[in-house]
Design a protein around this motif. Structure first.
Motif, PDB file in Angstrom:
ATOM      1  N   ARG A   1       0.830  -1.210   0.000  1.00 34.67           N
ATOM      2  CA  ARG A   1       0.000   0.000   0.000  1.00 34.67           C
ATOM      3  C   ARG A   1       0.862   1.257   0.000  1.00 34.67           C
ATOM      4  N   ALA A   2       1.952   1.241   0.775  1.00 36.48           N
ATOM      5  CA  ALA A   2       2.850   2.397   0.786  1.00 36.48           C
ATOM      6  C   ALA A   2       3.520   2.572  -0.566  1.00 36.48           C
ATOM      7  N   MET A   3       3.864   1.468  -1.210  1.00 36.35           N
ATOM      8  CA  MET A   3       4.459   1.567  -2.538  1.00 36.35           C
ATOM      9  C   MET A   3       3.472   2.206  -3.511  1.00 36.35           C
ATOM     10  N   ARG A   4       2.207   1.821  -3.430  1.00 36.15           N
ATOM     11  CA  ARG A   4       1.210   2.381  -4.346  1.00 36.15           C
ATOM     12  C   ARG A   4       1.060   3.901  -4.138  1.00 36.15           C
ATOM     13  N   VAL A   5       1.046   4.332  -2.880  1.00 38.77           N
ATOM     14  CA  VAL A   5       0.928   5.768  -2.614  1.00 38.77           C
ATOM     15  C   VAL A   5       2.146   6.510  -3.155  1.00 38.77           C
ATOM     16  N   ALA A   6       3.338   5.939  -2.953  1.00 35.23           N
ATOM     17  CA  ALA A   6       4.552   6.584  -3.453  1.00 35.23           C
ATOM     18  C   ALA A   6       4.583   6.606  -4.975  1.00 35.23           C
ATOM     19  N   PHE A   7       4.172   5.509  -5.616  1.00 34.19           N
ATOM     20  CA  PHE A   7       4.119   5.498  -7.080  1.00 34.19           C
ATOM     21  C   PHE A   7       3.112   6.525  -7.596  1.00 34.19           C
ATOM     22  N   ASP A   8       1.998   6.693  -6.881  1.00 36.52           N
ATOM     23  CA  ASP A   8       1.031   7.716  -7.273  1.00 36.52           C
ATOM     24  C   ASP A   8       1.661   9.105  -7.234  1.00 36.52           C
ATOM     25  N   ALA A   9       2.614   9.288  -6.313  1.00 45.09           N
ATOM     26  CA  ALA A   9       3.246  10.598  -6.159  1.00 45.09           C
ATOM     27  C   ALA A   9       4.289  10.875  -7.235  1.00 45.09           C
ATOM     28  N   VAL A  10       5.039   9.837  -7.643  1.00 44.42           N
ATOM     29  CA  VAL A  10       6.161  10.070  -8.565  1.00 44.42           C
ATOM     30  C   VAL A  10       5.999   9.381  -9.908  1.00 44.42           C
ATOM     31  N   GLY A  11       5.012   8.483 -10.023  1.00 45.70           N
ATOM     32  CA  GLY A  11       4.794   7.789 -11.286  1.00 45.70           C
ATOM     33  C   GLY A  11       5.740   6.622 -11.487  1.00 45.70           C
ATOM     34  N   ASP A  12       5.688   6.041 -12.707  1.00 44.79           N
ATOM     35  CA  ASP A  12       6.626   4.987 -13.130  1.00 44.79           C
ATOM     36  C   ASP A  12       6.491   3.694 -12.339  1.00 44.79           C
ATOM     37  N   ALA A  13       5.268   3.298 -12.034  1.00 47.90           N
ATOM     38  CA  ALA A  13       5.074   2.023 -11.346  1.00 47.90           C
ATOM     39  C   ALA A  13       5.274   0.870 -12.317  1.00 47.90           C
ATOM     40  N   PRO A  14       5.965  -0.188 -11.911  1.00 50.08           N
ATOM     41  CA  PRO A  14       6.101  -1.360 -12.786  1.00 50.08           C
ATOM     42  C   PRO A  14       4.787  -2.129 -12.860  1.00 50.08           C
ATOM     43  N   ALA A  15       4.701  -3.033 -13.814  1.00 51.05           N
ATOM     44  CA  ALA A  15       3.466  -3.805 -13.986  1.00 51.05           C
ATOM     45  C   ALA A  15       3.211  -4.712 -12.788  1.00 51.05           C
TER      46      ALA A  15
ATOM     47  N   VAL B   1      10.200   3.913   0.247  1.00 49.35           N
ATOM     48  CA  VAL B   1      11.579   4.027  -0.233  1.00 49.35           C
ATOM     49  C   VAL B   1      11.801   3.094  -1.419  1.00 49.35           C
ATOM     50  N   ALA B   2      11.306   1.862  -1.326  1.00 53.17           N
ATOM     51  CA  ALA B   2      11.474   0.919  -2.428  1.00 53.17           C
ATOM     52  C   ALA B   2      10.838   1.450  -3.705  1.00 53.17           C
ATOM     53  N   ALA B   3       9.646   2.035  -3.587  1.00 50.58           N
ATOM     54  CA  ALA B   3       8.970   2.565  -4.764  1.00 50.58           C
ATOM     55  C   ALA B   3       9.748   3.718  -5.381  1.00 50.58           C
ATOM     56  N   ILE B   4      10.251   4.614  -4.544  1.00 52.21           N
ATOM     57  CA  ILE B   4      11.017   5.755  -5.050  1.00 52.21           C
ATOM     58  C   ILE B   4      12.239   5.270  -5.840  1.00 52.21           C
ATOM     59  N   VAL B   5      12.930   4.264  -5.313  1.00 47.75           N
ATOM     60  CA  VAL B   5      14.123   3.757  -5.983  1.00 47.75           C
ATOM     61  C   VAL B   5      13.754   3.049  -7.280  1.00 47.75           C
ATOM     62  N   LEU B   6      12.712   2.207  -7.242  1.00 49.07           N
ATOM     63  CA  LEU B   6      12.310   1.495  -8.460  1.00 49.07           C
ATOM     64  C   LEU B   6      11.811   2.457  -9.536  1.00 49.07           C
ATOM     65  N   ALA B   7      11.343   3.627  -9.122  1.00 52.57           N
ATOM     66  CA  ALA B   7      10.911   4.638 -10.089  1.00 52.57           C
ATOM     67  C   ALA B   7      12.081   5.440 -10.648  1.00 52.57           C
ATOM     68  N   GLY B   8      13.291   5.110 -10.219  1.00 51.31           N
ATOM     69  CA  GLY B   8      14.469   5.790 -10.729  1.00 51.31           C
ATOM     70  C   GLY B   8      14.782   7.094 -10.045  1.00 51.31           C
ATOM     71  N   ARG B   9      14.189   7.312  -8.876  1.00 55.36           N
ATOM     72  CA  ARG B   9      14.432   8.556  -8.141  1.00 55.36           C
ATOM     73  C   ARG B   9      15.473   8.332  -7.038  1.00 55.36           C
ATOM     74  N   ASP B  10      16.141   9.401  -6.674  1.00 54.41           N
ATOM     75  CA  ASP B  10      17.114   9.372  -5.584  1.00 54.41           C
ATOM     76  C   ASP B  10      16.377   9.652  -4.277  1.00 54.41           C
ATOM     77  N   PRO B  11      16.370   8.695  -3.329  1.00 51.54           N
ATOM     78  CA  PRO B  11      15.627   8.926  -2.088  1.00 51.54           C
ATOM     79  C   PRO B  11      16.125  10.128  -1.298  1.00 51.54           C
ATOM     80  N   GLU B  12      17.400  10.480  -1.438  1.00 51.49           N
ATOM     81  CA  GLU B  12      17.904  11.664  -0.740  1.00 51.49           C
ATOM     82  C   GLU B  12      17.264  12.942  -1.276  1.00 51.49           C
ATOM     83  N   LEU B  13      16.933  12.939  -2.555  1.00 50.82           N
ATOM     84  CA  LEU B  13      16.303  14.108  -3.161  1.00 50.82           C
ATOM     85  C   LEU B  13      14.785  14.086  -3.010  1.00 50.82           C
TER      86      LEU B  13
END
Length: 312
Positions: free
Chosen positions: A67-81, A109-121
């Motif tokens: 559920r947290a991954m889904r919310v994060a993907f909603d925020a930054v996009g690029d969710a895998p299938a 955090v996992a979603a942000i990284v899988l979306a190609g984003r830097d968690p520090e940013l």
């Protein structure tokens, strides 16, 4: 940073409130949940659970990490299938050590990284997602950033990105991380029983006496000094009149253990919603004569790093 296909996130436990700092103070502790996530081109979710919570929590889309991954993907996009998760949990569930916040942090955090984003940013996005799911930022901020955190919420001021279904529509969350004095050696006493935050919050009154509010406010300010610079002040700094006295019926054995430790000069509080007890010692030793029957004692170092990421 590219879009990796695999990521491992290690997230520390946390203790919130720390006495007077209701929903505002948190401490990261060296007990960890590990989550490995793989992106898949095949739609669907699979979850493997090991350790705490195995066989008790759902292993589908309703799993908190998912559920947290889904919310994060909603925020930054690029969710895998599709997603494949392997969760190895060491943080006890429903004991007041931030297991739900740790799960939310791991997923976000996992979603942000899988979306190609830097968690520090993306620290603010991560805090909004995870604290929004919790409804307060103390546990989530401690697990994200490590150390000792002071957290607060402000009215919403048009955030850069909308964070749908985060659970928070009233405002934005903020947190400052501070280093903990090296002379503090936390002990936790994990109760054999569980406690639900919703239940213990239901015991809190809508209003408290002004004198109790003023008392607790002064102790919260003192706690910031005590945790970072003056640990000899931790005993008065962890006094509370705002929430722990009203919650005693939910964890009477834990409340008695807190009383016993404090009577021996050990700064002790209920950890979060309980029933775990947090003791802030200088030597990691339980005083002689303290009955800890029904509790498992562990010395847990302060985690100074917060969520850790390994990309596969």
């Amino acid at each position: 940073m590219g879009r990796p296909r695999e990521v491992r996130v290690q997230v520390p436990a946390s203790s919130a409130n720390l006495g007077p700092g209701f929903d505002s103070l948190g401490l990261a502790l060296g007990l960890y949940d590990d989550v490995e996530v793989s992106a898949s081109d095949t739609p669907g979710v699979t979850v493997e659970m090991l350790g705490e919570g195995a066989g008790r929590v759902p292993c589908d889309e309703s799993h908190l990490v998912v559920r947290a991954m889904r919310v994060a993907f909603d925020a930054v996009g690029d969710a895998p299938a599709g997603l494949r998760l392997r969760c190895h949990n060491a943080i006890p569930h429903s004991r007041g050590l931030g297991s739900s916040a740790a799960a939310a942090v791991a997923g976000a955090v996992a979603a942000i990284v899988l979306a190609g984003r830097d968690p520090e940013l993306e620290r603010d996005t991560l805090l909004q997602v995870t604290a929004g799911m919790e409804g307060h930022a103390d546990n989530a901020a401690a697990s994200l950033f490590g150390g000792f955190v002071v957290a607060w919420e402000t009215d919403s001021t048009a955030p850069d990105r909308e964070l749908p279904s985060s659970g928070n529509t009233a405002g934005r969350f903020h947190a400052v991380r501070l280093d903990v004095h090296p002379g503090i050696r936390p002990l936790v006493f994990v109760a054999g029983t569980e406690s639900l935050t919703a239940t213990t919050r239901g015991l809190l009154p809508e209003r408290v006496p002004l004198s109790d509010a003023a008392f607790t406010g002064s102790r919260t300010a003192l706690a910031v000094l005590a945790f970072t610079q003056r640990p000899e002040l931790l005993l008065p700094a962890t006094e509370d009149r705002l929430h722990q006295p009203y919650r005693r019926p939910a964890y009477p054995e834990s409340a008695l253990l807190v009383d016993s430790l404090r009577a021996r000069g050990v700064p002790a509080t209920i950890s979060g919603a309980g029933p775990t007890v947090l003791a802030l010692t200088s030597d990691g030793v339980v005083p002689d004569g303290i009955d800890i029957g029904g509790f498992t004692a562990m010395e847990l170092p302060v985690d100074a790093v917060g969520a850790r990421v390994e990309v596969g």
